[in-house]
Write a protein that holds these residues in place. Structure first.
Motif, PDB file in Angstrom:
ATOM      1  N   ASP A   2     -49.707 -17.794  -6.030  1.00 11.26           N
ATOM      2  CA  ASP A   2     -49.044 -16.940  -5.053  1.00 11.26           C
ATOM      3  C   ASP A   2     -49.662 -15.550  -5.012  1.00 11.26           C
ATOM      4  OD1 ASP A   2     -47.315 -18.918  -4.291  1.00 11.26           O
ATOM      5  OD2 ASP A   2     -45.701 -18.261  -5.607  1.00 11.26           O
ATOM      6  N   GLN A   3     -49.948 -14.992  -6.181  1.00  9.03           N
ATOM      7  CA  GLN A   3     -50.492 -13.638  -6.221  1.00  9.03           C
ATOM      8  C   GLN A   3     -51.884 -13.566  -5.619  1.00  9.03           C
ATOM      9  OE1 GLN A   3     -50.149 -12.675 -10.362  1.00  9.03           O
ATOM     10  NE2 GLN A   3     -48.013 -12.047 -10.170  1.00  9.03           N
ATOM     11  N   ARG A   4     -52.700 -14.567  -5.894  1.00  9.37           N
ATOM     12  CA  ARG A   4     -54.075 -14.567  -5.365  1.00  9.37           C
ATOM     13  C   ARG A   4     -54.169 -15.194  -3.980  1.00  9.37           C
ATOM     14  NH1 ARG A   4     -58.012 -15.822 -10.465  1.00  9.37           N
ATOM     15  NH2 ARG A   4     -57.226 -14.148 -11.775  1.00  9.37           N
ATOM     16  N   GLN A   5     -53.112 -15.865  -3.572  1.00 12.19           N
ATOM     17  CA  GLN A   5     -53.047 -16.543  -2.282  1.00 12.19           C
ATOM     18  C   GLN A   5     -54.193 -17.539  -2.100  1.00 12.19           C
ATOM     19  OE1 GLN A   5     -52.583 -13.653   0.831  1.00 12.19           O
ATOM     20  NE2 GLN A   5     -50.583 -13.022   0.080  1.00 12.19           N
ATOM     21  N   GLU A   6     -54.431 -18.284  -3.181  1.00  8.86           N
ATOM     22  CA  GLU A   6     -55.447 -19.331  -3.114  1.00  8.86           C
ATOM     23  C   GLU A   6     -55.093 -20.436  -4.092  1.00  8.86           C
ATOM     24  OE1 GLU A   6     -59.015 -18.222  -6.092  1.00  8.86           O
ATOM     25  OE2 GLU A   6     -58.866 -16.905  -4.367  1.00  8.86           O
ATOM     26  N   ILE A   7     -55.551 -21.615  -3.790  1.00 11.09           N
ATOM     27  CA  ILE A   7     -55.344 -22.751  -4.673  1.00 11.09           C
ATOM     28  C   ILE A   7     -56.613 -22.896  -5.500  1.00 11.09           C
ATOM     29  CG2 ILE A   7     -54.943 -25.233  -4.788  1.00 11.09           C
ATOM     30  CD1 ILE A   7     -53.540 -24.963  -2.045  1.00 11.09           C
ATOM     31  N   PRO A   8     -56.498 -22.878  -6.835  1.00  8.25           N
ATOM     32  CA  PRO A   8     -57.685 -22.988  -7.682  1.00  8.25           C
ATOM     33  C   PRO A   8     -58.446 -24.284  -7.442  1.00  8.25           C
ATOM     34  CG  PRO A   8     -55.769 -22.340  -8.983  1.00  8.25           C
ATOM     35  CD  PRO A   8     -55.268 -22.706  -7.617  1.00  8.25           C
ATOM     36  N   ALA A   9     -59.741 -24.239  -7.640  1.00 12.27           N
ATOM     37  CA  ALA A   9     -60.597 -25.410  -7.422  1.00 12.27           C
ATOM     38  C   ALA A   9     -60.172 -26.585  -8.286  1.00 12.27           C
ATOM     39  CB  ALA A   9     -62.047 -25.047  -7.692  1.00 12.27           C
ATOM     40  N   TRP A  10     -59.697 -26.336  -9.515  1.00 13.68           N
ATOM     41  CA  TRP A  10     -59.296 -27.434 -10.388  1.00 13.68           C
ATOM     42  C   TRP A  10     -58.101 -28.192  -9.822  1.00 13.68           C
ATOM     43  CZ3 TRP A  10     -54.475 -27.678 -12.532  1.00 13.68           C
ATOM     44  CH2 TRP A  10     -53.745 -26.489 -12.627  1.00 13.68           C
ATOM     45  N   VAL A  11     -57.217 -27.506  -9.091  1.00 14.48           N
ATOM     46  CA  VAL A  11     -56.062 -28.173  -8.491  1.00 14.48           C
ATOM     47  C   VAL A  11     -56.531 -29.095  -7.369  1.00 14.48           C
ATOM     48  CG1 VAL A  11     -53.931 -27.836  -7.173  1.00 14.48           C
ATOM     49  CG2 VAL A  11     -54.468 -26.318  -9.102  1.00 14.48           C
ATOM     50  N   ILE A  12     -57.402 -28.579  -6.518  1.00 15.83           N
ATOM     51  CA  ILE A  12     -57.945 -29.390  -5.420  1.00 15.83           C
ATOM     52  C   ILE A  12     -58.680 -30.604  -5.975  1.00 15.83           C
ATOM     53  CG2 ILE A  12     -59.515 -29.393  -3.433  1.00 15.83           C
ATOM     54  CD1 ILE A  12     -57.029 -27.670  -3.012  1.00 15.83           C
TER      55      ILE A  12
END
Length: 72
Positions: A2-12
């Motif tokens: 939420d803070q970075r407003q991005e989904i980490p590559a490891w999650v994808i």
């Protein structure tokens, strides 16, 4: 996230590895979730939204928030 407003590559990457990113893609193209598996994933997603989102508003929301976010 939420803070970075991005989904980490490891999650994808994990979503792809588990086949979730291709749930509705036909088997001949590398997909392959059946309708039952697809519905199970959707159920879990909706369940999370219900328990996290609605639960928080029920417990801590103002009447104004409840009137905005809840159906009558």
């Amino acid at each position: 996230m939420d803070q970075r407003q991005e989904i980490p590559a490891w999650v994808i990457k994990r979503l792809f590895n588990r086949g979730i990113m291709g749930m509705i893609v036909p088997r001949e193209y590398g997909g392959g979730f059946g309708i039952t598996s697809y519905n199970r994933v959707l159920f879990r997603m909706v369940s999370a939204h219900q328990s996290i989102g609605c639960g928080a508003i029920i417990l801590f929301g103002t009447e104004a928030q409840k009137n905005v976010f809840f159906p009558l």
